[in-house]
Every structure is written in structure tokens, then in C-alpha cells.
Design a protein around this motif. Structure first.
Motif, PDB file in Angstrom:
ATOM      1  N   PHE A 161       0.964  -1.222   0.002  1.00  0.00           N
ATOM      2  CA  PHE A 161       0.152  -0.135   0.122  1.00  0.00           C
ATOM      3  C   PHE A 161       0.890   1.074  -0.180  1.00  0.00           C
ATOM      4  N   THR A 162       2.160   1.056   0.519  1.00  0.00           N
ATOM      5  CA  THR A 162       3.002   2.405   0.649  1.00  0.00           C
ATOM      6  C   THR A 162       4.291   2.275  -0.002  1.00  0.00           C
ATOM      7  N   SER A 163       4.585   1.123  -0.437  1.00  0.00           N
ATOM      8  CA  SER A 163       5.836   0.796  -1.032  1.00  0.00           C
ATOM      9  C   SER A 163       6.044   1.692  -2.381  1.00  0.00           C
ATOM     10  N   PRO A 164       5.051   1.557  -3.309  1.00  0.00           N
ATOM     11  CA  PRO A 164       5.550   2.530  -4.486  1.00  0.00           C
ATOM     12  C   PRO A 164       6.089   3.906  -4.300  1.00  0.00           C
ATOM     13  N   ILE A 165       5.503   4.768  -3.298  1.00  0.00           N
ATOM     14  CA  ILE A 165       6.099   6.043  -2.926  1.00  0.00           C
ATOM     15  C   ILE A 165       7.265   5.943  -2.065  1.00  0.00           C
ATOM     16  N   ALA A 166       7.243   5.167  -0.873  1.00  0.00           N
ATOM     17  CA  ALA A 166       8.229   4.907   0.019  1.00  0.00           C
ATOM     18  C   ALA A 166       9.539   4.543  -0.416  1.00  0.00           C
ATOM     19  N   MET A 167       9.686   3.574  -1.439  1.00  0.00           N
ATOM     20  CA  MET A 167      10.684   3.112  -1.892  1.00  0.00           C
ATOM     21  C   MET A 167      11.435   4.201  -2.632  1.00  0.00           C
ATOM     22  N   MET A 168      10.732   4.870  -3.569  1.00  0.00           N
ATOM     23  CA  MET A 168      11.217   5.955  -4.457  1.00  0.00           C
ATOM     24  C   MET A 168      11.775   7.073  -3.623  1.00  0.00           C
ATOM     25  N   MET A 169      11.082   7.226  -2.299  1.00  0.00           N
ATOM     26  CA  MET A 169      11.556   8.285  -1.359  1.00  0.00           C
ATOM     27  C   MET A 169      12.685   7.856  -0.827  1.00  0.00           C
ATOM     28  N   ARG A 170      13.520   6.418  -0.811  1.00  0.00           N
ATOM     29  CA  ARG A 170      14.548   6.087  -0.147  1.00  0.00           C
ATOM     30  C   ARG A 170      15.743   6.017  -1.317  1.00  0.00           C
ATOM     31  N   LEU A 171      15.424   5.542  -2.430  1.00  0.00           N
ATOM     32  CA  LEU A 171      16.462   5.135  -3.424  1.00  0.00           C
ATOM     33  C   LEU A 171      17.396   6.712  -3.712  1.00  0.00           C
ATOM     34  N   PRO A 172      16.906   7.572  -3.888  1.00  0.00           N
ATOM     35  CA  PRO A 172      17.738   8.704  -4.442  1.00  0.00           C
ATOM     36  C   PRO A 172      18.964   8.778  -3.316  1.00  0.00           C
ATOM     37  N   PHE A 173      18.703   8.612  -2.022  1.00  0.00           N
ATOM     38  CA  PHE A 173      19.732   8.694  -0.747  1.00  0.00           C
ATOM     39  C   PHE A 173      20.674   7.582  -0.973  1.00  0.00           C
TER      40      PHE A 173
END
Length: 453
Positions: A387-399
Motif C-alpha cells: 500500500f505504501t511501497s510505490p512512494i516510500a521506496m522511491m523516497m529512499r532510493l535517491p539517498f
């Protein structure tokens, strides 16, 4: 599968051929730029050219008035408050600052007059000017030269480096945060935009009784799956057009805003000469040439930081395409189930809230946790839950620093989540698509899941 692809092709071509699709595809990037640029321009226009009159009864600005800036300037009026108010009314100043006779150790009694209320920006500028004048007066009484104090201040050029087992590589927290929000915002918008299209398309066919004819040839599950895939193709097409147009706009804009070598070298020479100047030169107010050099130097540093930000763009783009599609398919099935269960958009509100709340929650949490601690436990679990992974993972990857096994597990769970939601949505769809004139409750939906046939 052939029937699913026929339905998907029909959904795709029907929407792509619309004039509204072509218009939004062409002006979409411009509207996106305007969304961020127009408020800034309006704020600058509304705060530009403000003139503040100062009635200096306390002699705080006896030596000189505060320095004028692009959006605010100061002028002196009669120190008598009554006379100053009359001048204020006649000259149509934007604000009147009254400085009373006071003790510099305990400055009180300041007043600011305006006609229709004072903007927060202008109020802060006036307060900042008064505070700086009081600080200067206190420094003079203490025998401290303001220029010496300013010379003691330093701005460290901090370079961030990511150190891991793979080695060292440069990074930029600001740029990583911007990229994270950009990808997350795109997924968020497209899920809502095209998910609602699925819901409305299902409701339209249901209310017009078209679906009664269609399901005589295909199963309800095939119809829903074709709709989801067809509208997904529309989303990818529009996204590709937006990316291409945005790249074209950016390349054109960069020719106007990118600093030339001459400007950068001039900015560097001005910075070097300023660093070698004595105290009296530092105290001298900046000339227009100095301001232009500072702006050019800042722009040069911004471009250099963008180039030095070692982002794994192939990985980011590949993951973005996966989570863009996976998130859309996951939520698209739920939106399709909602559309089949209700007869009008007014009835969708009770079912929309539980579906959309995880997306909104992810954005709220991202500001406090995901971008500040992208590898913490909260960020990990949110990037695993479908439910949250599409946005949450893309928030993490650039770091950076996200292990490959976490990315793989997140993708596998999202695929499994999509398969589960498509199954649940199909069970609801097959019953709700032919249900008319009945208010559906959550209890009724749970019964539909276990109907046989």
C-alpha cells in the motif's frame, strides 16, 4: 488473454484519440512549471516596491537608514508621530515605523502603521531592520566594530561524501531530497489521475447498461483487467510525452539560465578579491556588480552540485517505471472494484478514504521520517508494504544505501499484493457490475467475496 488485450486496446485508443488527452500531453509540463513558478512570481509582484517611512523619535537611525533591497526601501519622515501620520497618508507609503525614545537595553514602544493590514514578509523585514539597528547601537556602546564582527563569521563549503563498502562517492542531500519528492509526486499524481479514470469508466458503463452487453462475450474479470491495462498504457504514453517535452523545455531554458565561463570566472575573481580585502572593504555595501557576481557564483555552484550528485540514474529510472506501473496496477484494481460497487460518484466517498489514505500517509510521513532517515525501520517497513511501497521506496532510493535484497523483496511483495488485490477486486467486480439501485456497505462487500459461481 486475447479478449483482455482487445479490451485494453479499445480503452487505450479511445482515450489517446481524445483532444483532451493531446492538449494535456502538450501543455502538461508547462502547467507543472506554472504550478510552482506562478505563486513565486505573484509573491514577488505583491511584495515588490514597498516603501516604509520611518519616524525616528528615538534617533535609532540617526546615522543612516536601513539599506534598501529590491522589494523594500526606507525613507525618513518627521519624528513627531502626529506629523508622520499626516505625511504617511499624503505620500501613500506602504508602512510607517515609529521609533520612540527608549532605553537601548530595553527597546519597547515600537509601532508599525499600515492601511489594510501588513503582510508577514514586510513585517519581518521591518522587524529585521530595527533589530539590526539596535544590535549596531549596542555594539558601538560595547566598543565593538560591526565590520570586525561580520568578518569573524564564516560559511563553510561542506562537501558530503557517501562512504560504504563499495567505496566513496559524492552525494548531495538537497538534490537527493528533490529527486525523491519528484518521483514520489509523479507516482502519487498518476495513481490518483488514472485510478479515478478506471473507476469512472466502470461506473459509466454500469449506469449506461453497456456492460450488460459486454459481459455476454467476456468475463467480468477479463473486462476489469483489460481496463486496468489499457489505462495503464495511456498513463505511460502521457508520461513519456511529458518527459520528452520537459527535456526539451529544460534544454531551451538552460541556454538562458546556465552561467557562461566568463561569468563564472568573473564571479570567482570577485570572490577571491573579496576574501583578500581588508575590514573596511568588507563593511562597504555591495554594488550592483557585486550582487550580480554573487548570483552568478551561486548559480555556478548549483550547477556544479547537480553535476557532482552521484545518483544512480539507471537504477532510479528502472525502479520508477516498475513502481509507477506496480503502484498503478495495485490501486487501479481497487478503484475498479469501487466503481463496480456504486452507482454514482457521491457514493464513492465512503470507499475512497480507506484506499487513498495510505498514499496520503506516505507523503505525510516522508516529510518527517523518510527523507530524514531513509534507512530506518519505519522507512524499511513502509517500503515493503504494497500500500505504501510505490512512494516510500522511491523516497529512499535517491539517498542510496538501499540493499539489493530490500529492493527485490519490495518488488516481489508489490507483485504479490497486486495479484491479491486483483483477485479481491475481481470477486467484487463480478457481483457489483450488475448490481443497481442498492447502497452498498462494507458488510455487503465482504459477502460478495465469498459468493460462488
Amino acid at each position: 488473454m486475447s479478449k483482455i488485450w482487445l479490451i485494453a486496446q479499445r480503452e487505450y485508443l479511445t482515450r489517446v484519440r481524445k483532444k483532451s488527452f493531446l492538449i494535456m500531453s502538450l501543455i502538461g509540463p508547462l502547467l507543472t512549471v506554472a504550478l510552482f513558478a506562478v505563486p513565486v512570481l505573484i509573491a514577488k509582484m505583491s511584495d515588490s516596491g514597498k516603501v516604509v517611512a520611518i519616524a525616528d523619535a528615538g534617533g535609532l537611525f540617526a546615522d543612516k537608514l536601513p539599506e534598501s533591497k529590491d522589494d523594500i526601501s526606507f525613507t525618513r519622515v518627521s519624528p513627531d508621530l502626529a506629523a508622520a501620520k499626516q505625511e504617511f497618508q499624503k505620500a501613500k507609503y506602504d508602512a510607517l515605523l515609529y521609533v520612540p525614545k527608549m532605553d537601548i537595553g530595553n527597546p519597547t514602544g515600537f509601532q508599525v502603521f499600515s492601511r489594510k493590514g501588513l503582510s508577514l514578509t514586510l513585517e519581518n523585514d521591518i522587524r529585521r531592520a530595527a533589530n539590526k539597528a539596535i544590535e549596531n547601537r549596542r555594539l558601538q556602546q560595547a566598543g565593538i566594530d560591526r565590520s570586525v564582527l561580520d568578518n569573524l563569521k564564516a560559511e563553510v563549503d561542506l562537501q558530503t561524501v557517501s562512504l560504504s563498502e563499495a567505496g566513496e562517492k559524492s552525494s548531495s542531500t538537497g538534490i537527493s531530497t528533490g529527486v525523491a519528492y519528484f518521483f514520489g509526486f509523479l507516482i502519487y499524481i498518476f495513481i490518483f489521475l488514472y485510478g479515478v479514470q478506471i473507476m469512472r469508466g466502470v461506473m459509466e458503463e454500469k449506469t449506461n447498461r453497456i456492460v450488460e452487453v459486454v459481459i455476454s462475450s467476456v468475463k467480468p474479470f477479463q473486462l476489469m483487467m483489460g481496463k486496468v491495462l489499457g489505462i495503464a498504457g495511456v498513463g505511460f504514453t502521457q508520461l513519456a510525452l511529458w518527459v520528452l517535452l520537459s527535456m526539451g523545455i529544460s534544454s531551451v531554458a538552460s541556454t538562458f539560465i546556465s552561467p557562461s565561463k566568463a561569468v563564472v570566472s568573473q564571479a570567482a575573481s570577485v570572490s577571491a578579491s573579496t576574501a583578500d580585502a581588508d575590514v573596511t572593504a568588507i563593511a562597504r555595501p555591495d554594488t550592483p556588480a557585486d550582487e550580480a557576481a554573487k548570483k552568478s557564483n551561486f548559480t555556478a555552484k548549483a550547477f556544479q552540485a547537480l553535476d557532482n550528485a552521484d545518483l544512480n540514474m539507471p537504477l532510479l529510472l528502472a525502479c520508477f517505471l516498475f513502481y509507477f506501473l506496480g503502484g498503478y496496477l495495485f490501486y487501479g484494481a481497487l478503484f475498479g472494484a469501487i466503481g463496480s460497487a456504486v452507482d454514482s460518484e457521491t457514493d464513492t466517498q465512503q470507499f475512497m478514504m480507506p484506499v487513498t489514505m495510505p498514499l496520503v500517509l506516505t507523503f505525510v510521513v516522508s516529510q518527517a521520517i523518510l527523507t530524514t532517515n531513509p534507512n530506518g525501520s519505519v522507512a524499511f517497513w513502509m517500503s515493503m508494504i504494497p500500500f505504501t511501497s510505490p512512494i516510500a521506496m522511491m523516497m529512499r532510493l535517491p539517498f542510496g544505501g538501499v540493499p539489493a535484497w530490500q529492493i527485490g523483496l519490495s518488488m516481489a511483495l508489490l507483485i504479490a499484493g497486486f495479484m491479491g488485490t486483483i483477485w479481491l477486486a475481481g470477486r467484487i467486480y463480478r457481483v457489483g457490475i450488475l448490481m443497481y439501485g442498492k447502497k452498498v456497505t462494507y458488510g455487503e462487500l465482504s459477502k460478495w467475496l465469498f459468493y460462488k459461481g
